[in-house]
Write a protein that holds these residues in place. Structure first.
Motif, short mmCIF file in Angstrom:
data_model
loop_
_atom_site.label_atom_id
_atom_site.label_comp_id
_atom_site.label_asym_id
_atom_site.label_seq_id
_atom_site.Cartn_x
_atom_site.Cartn_y
_atom_site.Cartn_z
N GLU A 98 25.54 -2.19 5.45
CA GLU A 98 25.43 -1.93 6.88
C GLU A 98 26.14 -0.63 7.26
OE1 GLU A 98 24.12 -5.75 5.97
OE2 GLU A 98 26.12 -4.93 5.52
N LYS A 99 27.28 -0.37 6.64
CA LYS A 99 28.00 0.88 6.91
C LYS A 99 27.21 2.08 6.42
CE LYS A 99 32.68 -1.04 6.93
NZ LYS A 99 33.99 -1.11 6.22
N ARG A 100 26.58 1.93 5.25
CA ARG A 100 25.78 3.03 4.71
C ARG A 100 24.55 3.28 5.59
NH1 ARG A 100 27.84 4.36 -0.21
NH2 ARG A 100 29.09 2.76 -1.24
N GLN A 101 23.94 2.21 6.06
CA GLN A 101 22.79 2.36 6.95
C GLN A 101 23.21 3.03 8.25
OE1 GLN A 101 21.24 -1.64 7.27
NE2 GLN A 101 20.02 -1.45 5.39
N GLY A 102 24.38 2.67 8.73
CA GLY A 102 24.89 3.28 9.96
C GLY A 102 25.11 4.77 9.79
N LYS A 103 25.68 5.16 8.65
CA LYS A 103 25.89 6.58 8.37
C LYS A 103 24.55 7.32 8.27
CE LYS A 103 26.71 8.08 4.17
NZ LYS A 103 25.74 9.16 3.93
N ASN A 104 23.59 6.66 7.62
CA ASN A 104 22.27 7.28 7.41
C ASN A 104 21.40 7.27 8.67
OD1 ASN A 104 23.01 7.59 4.73
ND2 ASN A 104 21.87 5.80 4.02
N GLN A 105 21.74 6.40 9.62
CA GLN A 105 20.99 6.22 10.87
C GLN A 105 19.57 5.71 10.62
OE1 GLN A 105 21.42 9.68 13.38
NE2 GLN A 105 23.63 9.45 13.48
N HIS A 106 19.42 4.92 9.59
CA HIS A 106 18.16 4.20 9.34
C HIS A 106 18.45 3.02 8.43
CE1 HIS A 106 17.68 5.70 5.18
NE2 HIS A 106 18.02 6.90 5.65
N LYS A 107 17.56 2.05 8.46
CA LYS A 107 17.71 0.89 7.57
C LYS A 107 17.21 1.25 6.18
CE LYS A 107 17.30 -2.44 11.31
NZ LYS A 107 16.49 -3.52 11.92
N SER A 108 17.52 0.40 5.22
CA SER A 108 17.05 0.62 3.85
C SER A 108 16.13 -0.54 3.46
CB SER A 108 18.22 0.73 2.88
OG SER A 108 19.14 -0.33 3.05
N VAL A 109 15.05 -0.19 2.78
CA VAL A 109 14.05 -1.18 2.38
C VAL A 109 13.44 -0.79 1.04
CG1 VAL A 109 13.36 -1.85 4.72
CG2 VAL A 109 12.18 0.02 3.56
N ILE A 110 12.73 -1.75 0.45
CA ILE A 110 11.90 -1.47 -0.72
C ILE A 110 10.46 -1.37 -0.24
CG2 ILE A 110 11.05 -2.33 -2.94
CD1 ILE A 110 13.65 -4.02 -3.12
N LEU A 111 9.84 -0.23 -0.48
CA LEU A 111 8.41 -0.07 -0.23
C LEU A 111 7.74 -0.28 -1.57
CD1 LEU A 111 8.46 3.15 1.99
CD2 LEU A 111 8.47 0.76 2.73
N TRP A 112 7.14 -1.47 -1.75
CA TRP A 112 6.61 -1.85 -3.06
C TRP A 112 5.11 -1.56 -3.10
CZ3 TRP A 112 9.63 -3.70 -7.05
CH2 TRP A 112 8.95 -4.07 -8.20
N PHE A 113 4.76 -0.40 -3.70
CA PHE A 113 3.37 0.00 -3.83
C PHE A 113 2.77 -0.68 -5.07
CE2 PHE A 113 5.45 3.30 -1.43
CZ PHE A 113 4.52 3.66 -0.46
N THR A 114 1.76 -1.52 -4.88
CA THR A 114 1.13 -2.23 -5.99
C THR A 114 -0.38 -2.00 -5.96
OG1 THR A 114 0.75 -4.41 -7.02
CG2 THR A 114 1.02 -4.38 -4.63
#
Length: 197
Positions: A15-31
């Motif tokens: 959450e702290k890293r996302q706050g610093k980055n100003q965006h959430k983190s996700v996996i975009l799983w291209f299959t």
């Protein structure tokens, strides 16, 4: 797993890293099938995110098999282990606050669902890069379909090994009917609509 291994909680959490980055983190799983455009689309999305100064990275199937998974073959068990390892790596990237694109055929639904379970709800975005087998064979960027048809590559997905289409992916991108630019913008729009970026 040994009883002597204990999870060490990091001082700086996701959450702290996302706050610093100003965006959430996700996996975009291209299959999708070989030649469907997974890597091309994943890199196009990554380019758009990079232009916005967002933290992103692409884990590509062939590239990972040059290093982390170079000892794995293409049997069903090796394919499962390949995806399990990628899932664990992608989970670490999400914890680091990075939007992580993964471009892997990942033919089995169960394996993709197991990766989904590794992260929190909403942190796994399954993107079905849909393209007809005929079109994939026509493209055949690496000459693999030709080799598979000639019997030179055993256990080739779509020819001699099954591909299980996603049942309810977050996104379906039909790469035989829209441009790479349109497809990449569609993915980015999804991220905006979900409040990820």
């Amino acid at each position: 797993m040994s009883n002597n291994i204990v999870w060490h909680q990091a001082t700086i959490n996701k959450e702290k890293r996302q706050g610093k980055n100003q965006h959430k983190s996700v996996i975009l799983w291209f299959t999708g099938l070989s030649g469907s455009g997974k890597s091309t689309l994943a890199n196009a999305v990554d380019h758009l995110l990079f232009e916005r100064h967002l933290n992103s990275y692409v884990l590509d199937g062939d590239n990972i098999r040059h290093g982390l998974n170079k000892g794995l073959g293409f049997s069903d068990e090796d394919r499962k282990e390949n995806i399990r390892r990628i899932g664990e790596v992608a989970k670490l990237f999400v914890d680091a606050g990075v939007i992580t694109s993964t471009a892997f055929i990942s033919p089995f639904r169960e394996d993709r669902e197991n990766v989904r379970k590794m992260v929190e709800t909403g942190e796994f975005v399954e993107i079905y890069v849909k393209c007809s087998l005929e079109k994939c064979e026509e493209r055949d960027p690496k000459g693999l379909y030709k080799k598979a048809r000639a019997g030179e590559i055993p256990e080739f997905t779509g020819i001699s090994s099954p591909y299980e289409e996603p049942v309810s992916p977050e996104l379906t991108i039909e790469t035989d009917s829209i441009s790479v630019e349109e497809a990449a913008n569609h993915v980015v729009k999804y991220l905006e609509e979900k409040g990820i970026i």
